[in-house]
Design a protein around this motif. Structure first.
Motif, PDB file in Angstrom:
ATOM      1  N   ARG A  59       0.850  -1.184   0.000  1.00 38.08           N
ATOM      2  CA  ARG A  59       0.000   0.000   0.000  1.00 38.08           C
ATOM      3  C   ARG A  59       0.889   1.238   0.000  1.00 38.08           C
ATOM      4  O   ARG A  59       2.062   1.156   0.380  1.00 38.08           O
ATOM      5  N   PRO A  60       0.362   2.393  -0.406  1.00 39.18           N
ATOM      6  CA  PRO A  60       1.197   3.604  -0.448  1.00 39.18           C
ATOM      7  C   PRO A  60       1.463   4.186   0.944  1.00 39.18           C
ATOM      8  O   PRO A  60       1.216   5.363   1.201  1.00 39.18           O
ATOM      9  N   ILE A  61       1.936   3.337   1.842  1.00 39.78           N
ATOM     10  CA  ILE A  61       2.310   3.782   3.188  1.00 39.78           C
ATOM     11  C   ILE A  61       3.800   3.561   3.429  1.00 39.78           C
ATOM     12  O   ILE A  61       4.277   3.661   4.551  1.00 39.78           O
ATOM     13  N   SER A  62       4.535   3.244   2.353  1.00 34.13           N
ATOM     14  CA  SER A  62       5.972   3.027   2.501  1.00 34.13           C
ATOM     15  C   SER A  62       6.635   4.285   3.040  1.00 34.13           C
ATOM     16  O   SER A  62       6.291   5.407   2.650  1.00 34.13           O
ATOM     17  N   THR A  63       7.577   4.075   3.932  1.00 38.94           N
ATOM     18  CA  THR A  63       8.208   5.198   4.620  1.00 38.94           C
ATOM     19  C   THR A  63       9.697   4.936   4.766  1.00 38.94           C
ATOM     20  O   THR A  63      10.111   3.821   5.107  1.00 38.94           O
ATOM     21  N   GLY A  64      10.510   5.952   4.494  1.00 32.03           N
ATOM     22  CA  GLY A  64      11.936   5.863   4.766  1.00 32.03           C
ATOM     23  C   GLY A  64      12.255   6.492   6.111  1.00 32.03           C
ATOM     24  O   GLY A  64      11.521   7.363   6.603  1.00 32.03           O
ATOM     25  N   PHE A  65      13.320   6.042   6.711  1.00 27.86           N
ATOM     26  CA  PHE A  65      13.704   6.553   8.039  1.00 27.86           C
ATOM     27  C   PHE A  65      15.209   6.727   8.095  1.00 27.86           C
ATOM     28  O   PHE A  65      15.972   5.882   7.620  1.00 27.86           O
ATOM     29  N   VAL A  66      15.642   7.824   8.687  1.00 26.59           N
ATOM     30  CA  VAL A  66      17.062   8.049   8.938  1.00 26.59           C
ATOM     31  C   VAL A  66      17.195   8.833  10.241  1.00 26.59           C
ATOM     32  O   VAL A  66      16.334   9.662  10.569  1.00 26.59           O
ATOM     33  N   SER A  67      18.222   8.536  11.008  1.00 25.23           N
ATOM     34  CA  SER A  67      18.457   9.276  12.250  1.00 25.23           C
ATOM     35  C   SER A  67      19.948   9.396  12.511  1.00 25.23           C
ATOM     36  O   SER A  67      20.761   8.624  11.965  1.00 25.23           O
ATOM     37  N   ALA A  68      20.296  10.358  13.332  1.00 24.26           N
ATOM     38  CA  ALA A  68      21.687  10.543  13.747  1.00 24.26           C
ATOM     39  C   ALA A  68      21.698  10.916  15.221  1.00 24.26           C
ATOM     40  O   ALA A  68      20.819  11.648  15.700  1.00 24.26           O
ATOM     41  N   GLN A  69      22.696  10.404  15.933  1.00 26.72           N
ATOM     42  CA  GLN A  69      22.826  10.704  17.359  1.00 26.72           C
ATOM     43  C   GLN A  69      24.281  10.965  17.698  1.00 26.72           C
ATOM     44  O   GLN A  69      25.160  10.151  17.387  1.00 26.72           O
ATOM     45  N   TYR A  70      24.543  12.090  18.331  1.00 26.99           N
ATOM     46  CA  TYR A  70      25.891  12.422  18.793  1.00 26.99           C
ATOM     47  C   TYR A  70      25.978  12.164  20.294  1.00 26.99           C
ATOM     48  O   TYR A  70      25.097  12.571  21.059  1.00 26.99           O
ATOM     49  N   ASN A  71      27.036  11.477  20.727  1.00 24.49           N
ATOM     50  CA  ASN A  71      27.205  11.088  22.127  1.00 24.49           C
ATOM     51  C   ASN A  71      28.360  11.855  22.763  1.00 24.49           C
ATOM     52  O   ASN A  71      29.434  11.984  22.163  1.00 24.49           O
ATOM     53  N   TYR A  72      28.130  12.302  23.979  1.00 23.82           N
ATOM     54  CA  TYR A  72      29.173  12.989  24.739  1.00 23.82           C
ATOM     55  C   TYR A  72      29.154  12.458  26.160  1.00 23.82           C
ATOM     56  O   TYR A  72      28.085  12.307  26.768  1.00 23.82           O
ATOM     57  N   LEU A  73      30.345  12.163  26.687  1.00 26.37           N
ATOM     58  CA  LEU A  73      30.430  11.601  28.028  1.00 26.37           C
ATOM     59  C   LEU A  73      31.435  12.371  28.858  1.00 26.37           C
ATOM     60  O   LEU A  73      32.602  12.515  28.487  1.00 26.37           O
ATOM     61  N   SER A  74      30.972  12.873  30.006  1.00 25.72           N
ATOM     62  CA  SER A  74      31.837  13.527  30.981  1.00 25.72           C
ATOM     63  C   SER A  74      31.260  13.199  32.361  1.00 25.72           C
ATOM     64  O   SER A  74      30.846  12.058  32.586  1.00 25.72           O
ATOM     65  N   LYS A  75      31.202  14.158  33.264  1.00 23.30           N
ATOM     66  CA  LYS A  75      30.568  13.898  34.554  1.00 23.30           C
ATOM     67  C   LYS A  75      29.074  13.664  34.402  1.00 23.30           C
ATOM     68  O   LYS A  75      28.427  13.069  35.261  1.00 23.30           O
ATOM     69  N   VAL A  76      28.527  14.193  33.326  1.00 23.80           N
ATOM     70  CA  VAL A  76      27.175  13.850  32.903  1.00 23.80           C
ATOM     71  C   VAL A  76      27.278  13.303  31.487  1.00 23.80           C
ATOM     72  O   VAL A  76      28.282  13.495  30.801  1.00 23.80           O
ATOM     73  N   ALA A  77      26.234  12.606  31.054  1.00 26.31           N
ATOM     74  CA  ALA A  77      26.210  12.059  29.694  1.00 26.31           C
ATOM     75  C   ALA A  77      25.173  12.822  28.884  1.00 26.31           C
ATOM     76  O   ALA A  77      24.095  13.161  29.383  1.00 26.31           O
ATOM     77  N   LEU A  78      25.517  13.062  27.631  1.00 25.83           N
ATOM     78  CA  LEU A  78      24.634  13.846  26.781  1.00 25.83           C
ATOM     79  C   LEU A  78      24.506  13.180  25.418  1.00 25.83           C
ATOM     80  O   LEU A  78      25.490  12.697  24.847  1.00 25.83           O
ATOM     81  N   SER A  79      23.271  13.146  24.906  1.00 24.20           N
ATOM     82  CA  SER A  79      23.003  12.652  23.556  1.00 24.20           C
ATOM     83  C   SER A  79      22.186  13.693  22.808  1.00 24.20           C
ATOM     84  O   SER A  79      21.167  14.164  23.320  1.00 24.20           O
TER      85      SER A  79
END
Length: 766
Positions: free
Chosen positions: A420-440
């Motif tokens: 059916r015409p419900i086809s969907t593409g997906f892409v994502s990106a995530q940057y990770n940083y780690l110090s005394k706290v962690a951040l994404s």
């Protein structure tokens, strides 16, 4: 007199030559590598013990190193057999963490991703290719648990174990075997069984080490060089490399990597036992059968072994010696210090606080297990390898963690391909940083005829006593139910409905045990609906438009142990959300509407929604699922039917129903649920039959003359959804062929073939 001297000298020489075989023979047991087939070794050792055959030395490779290492550490045969045949051990060989230690708090929201690429900015693309198929975290921790106390009791000298022991690993850089005779026993055994591309290799003394079977899959030479026993007993559960041909990739790779093993004893006195072990390398579900095979094969050779070994050692003598060795250490392992390698000072702060969030000065290995697995599931941590070193002055241990930070960037691709015409593409990106706290920092995009969406968010994790995260988020999406409803057999003209959803919010979350989390959120949103309220319209007509601008606050508790993000068949899910919404509806009529001017109306309401999805396994190839969902809201009707329905909660229990605008399955108050029957005719394949009932308290009805919405009588209307599907779970995502039924629709049956995930970014009003 001289004659007597000659006789005595002759007797002395005879005794010197034959004393080892007559009086004090030493027996060495050599255990080959061979994957799951190595379970046979347990049966071999069992048969030798039962028949009082002494075991003075053990050498092993790969799975032989594991079995031999357990025996040399003082585990009796019953304990080893219990370990090898347990469900826990099978899970370890799959890289699965025990369910009670899985940590849902770090799990990101389900999306349509198929694959994840992990990239470091300071390395080439080749170095970013994963080196392992399964996670080594659970098996590494269990190795620590199995071997740390015995290694300490032997003062880290393998000659001083319950049975003197050697194992071999492979140094692929120098193309040679490495023999372990001292050090941390868990590290030695783990190095020996690091099957290429299956388990992550480890570094020992600066060398990257792999499975010992690459260069020496039957360490009889190690037995001879290090122990020189009088009699060898070899247990062989593998074969020479398969013949190489141009069509067999496995044979080609194995021939390139693995040196053909030598299973001979090189003229040493002894015997080779070859149990039946014809199972897949990683098929550890057959271990009980393999143990029996090793036992039976050894019993057949017992008479021959007895003829060559005069020495006997009873089970009672073995048990006494084992008890004496195990008395050198206590069962509980107390840790007094943690040392971390591979991370900077700030990153170590984060790790230590997350690992021990109770801030104890001393703790047992068992008590730290929960924190250890919690740490391993943090997506800022790439790898952990643990060892323990005893402090002889205190009798307590230092836990050493060799760690690596996760790659800087995750890139994901996926989507859904459908008939059916419900086809969907997906892409994502995530940057990770780690110090005394962690951040994404995370962003994704969906693109297709049904849904176009973009989301960005930042998650900050604080390793406080009660871990907490803060997550600001912004999302924009567009849903086109008109274009995506067209079928290749178009019997029914779908309603023209498009919806634009924009929102931003801030979430604060905390863990609730290992399987759940609680979240408090607040935000602002704009829901923009465009629609025709009539079926007969043309290109010159302008559509009606409802814009609902609102702010919201909600509290949510979510529990999740499901095994898959779509077509789950194990575990359970429970979610309850309380939400408050306050906003203003703006209705802008088109030229087909009864109204002629813009109207603004305020709205506010509270809603509680609960959902349960759980699975039982009454039989091996059959599972039963139960889904229940309920919504209670004091939401009032909007200015017309479509704006009322578009803002109402929806019941969407099947994958295809998430892609359809089903008016009959939307209401402000409802209870819904049903059952699932799931058959497993073969591995990775499901036959699913699902049936659900949707019971609105009051249905939202449409007056086709005035286009106004009204609420029906209580509990009068009732609708059903059904699905029968054949699903194959590939390494990327599910491939499904399904027949769906929607009660009350003009075309109630649909047929859908899709590959991937019908999952999307969440909506603001949900």
């Amino acid at each position: 007199m001289q004659k007597n001297h000659i006789i005595l000298f002759f007797v002395f020489c005879t005794l010197f030559i034959f004393n080892r075989s007559i009086f004090a023979q030493k027996v060495g047991v050599v255990l080959s590598g061979g994957g799951a087939g190595g379970a046979c070794h347990v049966g071999v050792l069992k048969a030798l013990e039962e028949n009082n055959i002494p075991i003075d030395y053990i050498t092993g490779t790969s799975i032989g190193a594991l079995v031999g290492g357990l025996y040399a550490s003082g585990y009796d045969i019953e304990e080893i057999e219990k370990i090898i045949i347990s469900e826990k051990f099978i899970s370890l060989t799959k890289g699965e963490i025990e369910k009670k230690y899985q940590y849902y708090y770090f799990k990101k929201e389900d999306d349509a991703s198929w694959i994840t690429l992990k990239v470091s900015f300071d390395s080439s693309l080749v170095t970013n290719i994963p080196t392992n198929i399964i996670s080594s975290v659970p098996i590494d921790f269990e190795m620590l648990n199995y071997f740390s106390n015995s290694a300490a009791a032997a003062a880290y000298n393998f000659d001083s174990l319950f049975i003197p022991f050697r194992c071999v690993a492979s140094d692929i850089e120098n193309k040679q075997s490495v023999v372990f005779k001292k050090g941390e026993l868990n590290e030695a055994v783990r190095a020996s069984m690091t099957y290429p591309l299956f388990l992550k290799p480890i570094k020992v003394d600066g060398k990257i080490l792999f499975d010992g079977g690459l260069y020496n899959n039957f360490p009889a030479d190690v037995m001879n060089d290090h122990f020189n026993p009088d009699y060898f007993i070899g247990s062989v559960v593998t074969s020479i490399n398969p013949k190489v041909d141009e069509e067999n990739l496995y044979a080609q790779l194995r021939s390139m990597l693995v040196k053909n093993p030598d299973f001979s004893l090189k003229n040493h006195a002894g015997i080779i036992i070859k149990p039946w072990s014809d199972v897949g390398t990683f098929n550890f579900s057959s271990c009980k059968r393999l143990i029996d095979s090793g036992y039976t094969a050894t019993i057949r050779q017992v008479d021959s072994i007895r003829k060559n070994i005069r020495t006997r050692r009873t089970k009672e003598e073995v048990a006494k010696k084992r008890k004496l060795f195990k008395s050198k250490y206590t069962e509980e392992t107390i840790i007094e210090e943690i040392d971390i390698e591979g991370l900077n000072k700030n990153q170590q702060y984060y790790v230590k606080h997350l690992l021990d969030n109770h801030r104890k000065k001393q703790f047992s290995l068992e008590s730290i297990k929960k924190g250890y697995f919690r740490l391993s599931e943090d997506n800022k941590i790439r790898s952990i390898f643990p060892t323990l070193m005893l402090n002889p002055q205190t009798g307590k241990y230092k836990l050493n963690l060799k760690m690596k930070r996760e790659k800087d960037l995750f890139i994901q691709f996926g989507g859904n391909l459908s008939t059916r015409p419900i086809s969907t593409g997906f892409v994502s990106a995530q940057y990770n940083y780690l110090s005394k706290v962690a951040l994404s920092v995370y962003a994704n995009g969906y693109f297709g005829r049904l849904n176009q969406s973009g989301l960005t968010k930042i998650r900050i994790d604080f390793p406080t006593k009660l871990p907490i995260y803060i997550e600001p988020l912004a999302c924009i999406s567009r849903w086109d139910y008109y274009s995506s409803s067209t079928l290749f057999y178009n019997f029914v003209q779908p309603a023209y409905l498009t919806q634009r959803d924009r929102f931003g919010d801030l979430t604060i979350g905390i863990p609730v045990g290992n399987k759940a989390k609680a979240m408090l959120a607040g935000g602002i949103a704009e829901l923009d609906n465009v629609y025709y309220q009539i079926q007969n319209y043309n290109a010159k007509d302008t559509a009606d438009r409802t814009i609902f601008k609102f702010n919201y606050a909600n509290f949510e508790y979510e529990y999740n142990t499901l095994n898959r993000k779509l077509y789950a068949s194990e575990g359970g899910y429970f979610d309850i959300k309380a939400k408050y919404i306050n906003g203003e509806e703006s209705y802008i009529p088109g030229n087909t509407a009864n109204e002629v001017k813009k109207v603004d109306v305020p709205h506010q309401w509270a809603m509680v929604k609960a959902k349960f999805d759980g699975y039982l396994k009454p039989f091996k190839f059959f599972k039963v699922g139960i889904l229940a969902e309920a919504v209670y809201s004091n939401q009032g009707l909007f200015l017309n039917y479509y704006s009322s329905v578009l803002s109402a909660p929806a019941f969407q229990p099947t994958p295809e129903s998430k892609t359809l605008f089903l008016e009959n399955f939307r209401a402000y108050k409802y209870a819904a649920g049903g059952g699932k029957m799931i058959f497993h005719p073969m591995k990775k394949m499901d036959i699913r039959v699902e049936a659900y009932v949707f019971q609105p308290y009051q249905a939202i009805n449409n007056n086709t003359t005035t286009y106004q919405a009204s609420l029906g009588k209580a509990f009068v209307d009732r609708y059903f959804i059904g699905m029968a599907a054949l699903v194959y779970h590939t390494g990327l995502g599910p491939l499904s062929l399904a027949v769906n039924y929607y009660h009350g629709q003009q075309q109630p049956f649909t047929f859908l073939v899709h590959f991937g995930y019908t999952l999307f970014n969440r909506k603001s009003i949900e």
